[in-house]
Design a protein around this motif. Structure first.
Motif, PDB file in Angstrom:
ATOM      1  N   VAL A   1       9.959   5.181 -20.287  1.00 42.91           N
ATOM      2  CA  VAL A   1      10.043   3.898 -19.598  1.00 42.91           C
ATOM      3  C   VAL A   1       9.132   3.986 -18.377  1.00 42.91           C
ATOM      4  CG1 VAL A   1      11.518   2.242 -18.410  1.00 42.91           C
ATOM      5  CG2 VAL A   1      12.394   3.488 -20.408  1.00 42.91           C
ATOM      6  N   TYR A   2       8.239   3.036 -18.262  1.00 48.84           N
ATOM      7  CA  TYR A   2       7.261   3.015 -17.175  1.00 48.84           C
ATOM      8  C   TYR A   2       7.718   2.016 -16.112  1.00 48.84           C
ATOM      9  CZ  TYR A   2       4.023   5.923 -19.780  1.00 48.84           C
ATOM     10  OH  TYR A   2       3.431   6.977 -20.440  1.00 48.84           O
ATOM     11  N   TYR A   3       7.692   2.480 -14.864  1.00 49.65           N
ATOM     12  CA  TYR A   3       8.147   1.673 -13.733  1.00 49.65           C
ATOM     13  C   TYR A   3       7.000   1.445 -12.757  1.00 49.65           C
ATOM     14  CZ  TYR A   3      12.846   2.933 -15.283  1.00 49.65           C
ATOM     15  OH  TYR A   3      14.000   3.104 -16.007  1.00 49.65           O
ATOM     16  N   CYS A   4       6.869   0.216 -12.348  1.00 52.48           N
ATOM     17  CA  CYS A   4       5.938  -0.129 -11.282  1.00 52.48           C
ATOM     18  C   CYS A   4       6.606   0.143  -9.931  1.00 52.48           C
ATOM     19  CB  CYS A   4       5.578  -1.609 -11.401  1.00 52.48           C
ATOM     20  SG  CYS A   4       4.492  -2.228 -10.113  1.00 52.48           S
ATOM     21  N   ASN A   5       5.822   0.646  -9.000  1.00 51.18           N
ATOM     22  CA  ASN A   5       6.331   0.916  -7.659  1.00 51.18           C
ATOM     23  C   ASN A   5       5.350   0.386  -6.618  1.00 51.18           C
ATOM     24  OD1 ASN A   5       6.061   3.171  -5.235  1.00 51.18           O
ATOM     25  ND2 ASN A   5       8.169   2.642  -5.711  1.00 51.18           N
ATOM     26  N   ALA A   6       5.890  -0.150  -5.547  1.00 50.96           N
ATOM     27  CA  ALA A   6       5.012  -0.644  -4.477  1.00 50.96           C
ATOM     28  C   ALA A   6       5.677  -0.424  -3.120  1.00 50.96           C
ATOM     29  CB  ALA A   6       4.713  -2.126  -4.680  1.00 50.96           C
ATOM     30  N   LYS A   7       4.882   0.024  -2.171  1.00 58.24           N
ATOM     31  CA  LYS A   7       5.328   0.148  -0.781  1.00 58.24           C
ATOM     32  C   LYS A   7       4.892  -1.135  -0.078  1.00 58.24           C
ATOM     33  CE  LYS A   7       6.511   4.572  -1.339  1.00 58.24           C
ATOM     34  NZ  LYS A   7       6.237   4.713  -2.770  1.00 58.24           N
ATOM     35  N   ILE A   8       5.849  -1.928   0.372  1.00 56.89           N
ATOM     36  CA  ILE A   8       5.562  -3.295   0.815  1.00 56.89           C
ATOM     37  C   ILE A   8       6.059  -3.535   2.229  1.00 56.89           C
ATOM     38  CG2 ILE A   8       6.146  -5.724   0.402  1.00 56.89           C
ATOM     39  CD1 ILE A   8       6.106  -5.094  -2.584  1.00 56.89           C
TER      40      ILE A   8
ATOM     41  N   SER B   1      -1.332   6.288  -8.864  1.00 54.47           N
ATOM     42  CA  SER B   1      -1.180   5.376  -7.740  1.00 54.47           C
ATOM     43  C   SER B   1      -2.554   4.952  -7.246  1.00 54.47           C
ATOM     44  CB  SER B   1      -0.386   6.017  -6.600  1.00 54.47           C
ATOM     45  OG  SER B   1      -1.085   7.111  -6.054  1.00 54.47           O
ATOM     46  N   ILE B   2      -2.579   3.829  -6.509  1.00 52.20           N
ATOM     47  CA  ILE B   2      -3.836   3.314  -5.991  1.00 52.20           C
ATOM     48  C   ILE B   2      -3.579   2.627  -4.658  1.00 52.20           C
ATOM     49  CG2 ILE B   2      -3.585   1.168  -7.343  1.00 52.20           C
ATOM     50  CD1 ILE B   2      -6.674   1.162  -7.601  1.00 52.20           C
ATOM     51  N   THR B   3      -4.445   2.894  -3.694  1.00 49.32           N
ATOM     52  CA  THR B   3      -4.324   2.252  -2.398  1.00 49.32           C
ATOM     53  C   THR B   3      -5.027   0.899  -2.411  1.00 49.32           C
ATOM     54  OG1 THR B   3      -6.363   3.169  -1.496  1.00 49.32           O
ATOM     55  CG2 THR B   3      -4.377   4.535  -1.322  1.00 49.32           C
TER      56      THR B   3
ATOM     57  N   ASN C   1       7.072  -4.413  10.512  1.00 45.11           N
ATOM     58  CA  ASN C   1       7.158  -3.032  10.969  1.00 45.11           C
ATOM     59  C   ASN C   1       7.927  -2.124  10.022  1.00 45.11           C
ATOM     60  OD1 ASN C   1       5.685  -3.569  13.264  1.00 45.11           O
ATOM     61  ND2 ASN C   1       7.499  -4.009  14.517  1.00 45.11           N
ATOM     62  N   VAL C   2       8.561  -2.686   9.023  1.00 52.13           N
ATOM     63  CA  VAL C   2       9.361  -1.911   8.082  1.00 52.13           C
ATOM     64  C   VAL C   2       8.619  -1.790   6.762  1.00 52.13           C
ATOM     65  CG1 VAL C   2      11.551  -1.733   6.863  1.00 52.13           C
ATOM     66  CG2 VAL C   2      11.478  -2.734   9.173  1.00 52.13           C
ATOM     67  N   LEU C   3       8.427  -0.552   6.307  1.00 52.54           N
ATOM     68  CA  LEU C   3       7.791  -0.296   5.012  1.00 52.54           C
ATOM     69  C   LEU C   3       8.899  -0.052   3.991  1.00 52.54           C
ATOM     70  CD1 LEU C   3       5.081   0.130   3.538  1.00 52.54           C
ATOM     71  CD2 LEU C   3       5.331   2.571   4.013  1.00 52.54           C
TER      72      LEU C   3
ATOM     73  N   ASP D   1       0.824  -1.208   0.000  1.00 51.40           N
ATOM     74  CA  ASP D   1       0.000   0.000   0.000  1.00 51.40           C
ATOM     75  C   ASP D   1       0.850   1.247   0.000  1.00 51.40           C
ATOM     76  OD1 ASP D   1      -3.071   0.731   1.891  1.00 51.40           O
ATOM     77  OD2 ASP D   1      -2.461   1.150  -0.168  1.00 51.40           O
ATOM     78  N   PRO D   2       0.774   2.068  -1.051  1.00 53.71           N
ATOM     79  CA  PRO D   2       0.028   1.857  -2.277  1.00 53.71           C
ATOM     80  C   PRO D   2       0.873   1.146  -3.337  1.00 53.71           C
ATOM     81  CG  PRO D   2       0.951   4.045  -2.280  1.00 53.71           C
ATOM     82  CD  PRO D   2       1.406   3.402  -0.994  1.00 53.71           C
TER      83      PRO D   2
END
Length: 122
Positions: free
Chosen positions: A92-99, A50-52, A106-108, A32-33
């Protein structure tokens, strides 16, 4: 480990459409996201959309009304439907994710895909 794998780039004529996909895999607890960035030659990387996990979306002004971001939470996948494409969408299109990983919730962490090239040209 966590990986993001993109697909769907290519060459399209002005006014055409493309759909990008990005699948996240590995020891994932939550994402998320998720989002898409792009980088054109000589330019900085910029947010496209972006999308949550709850479905809240955010778009760059330059793509509003033309691009649609969506995600399948069960499949850890995000999509970018690009319509009415313009030469200035070339990048160039890059995918990104906060995981958050299962071994360290506890670590994003910030993850990126390898990039997929999109060219809009006649």
């Amino acid at each position: 480990q966590v990986q993001l794998v993109e697909s769907g780039g290519g060459l399209v004529q002005p006014g055409g459409s493309l759909r990008l996909s990005c699948v996240a895999s590995g020891n994932i607890a939550s994402i998320d996201p998720m989002g898409w960035f792009r980088q054109a030659p000589g330019n900085q990387r910029e947010l496209v959309a972006s999308i949550t996990s709850g479905g809240k979306t955010n778009y760059a002004d330059s793509v509003k009304g033309r691009f649609t971001i969506s995600r399948d939470n069960a499949k850890n996948t995000v999509y970018l439907q690009m319509n009415s494409m313009k030469p200035e969408d070339t990048a160039v299109y890059y995918c990104n994710a906060k995981i958050r990983r299962t071994d360290s919730y506890n670590v994003l962490r910030d993850y990126w895909g390898q990039g997929t090239r999109v060219t809009v040209s006649s």
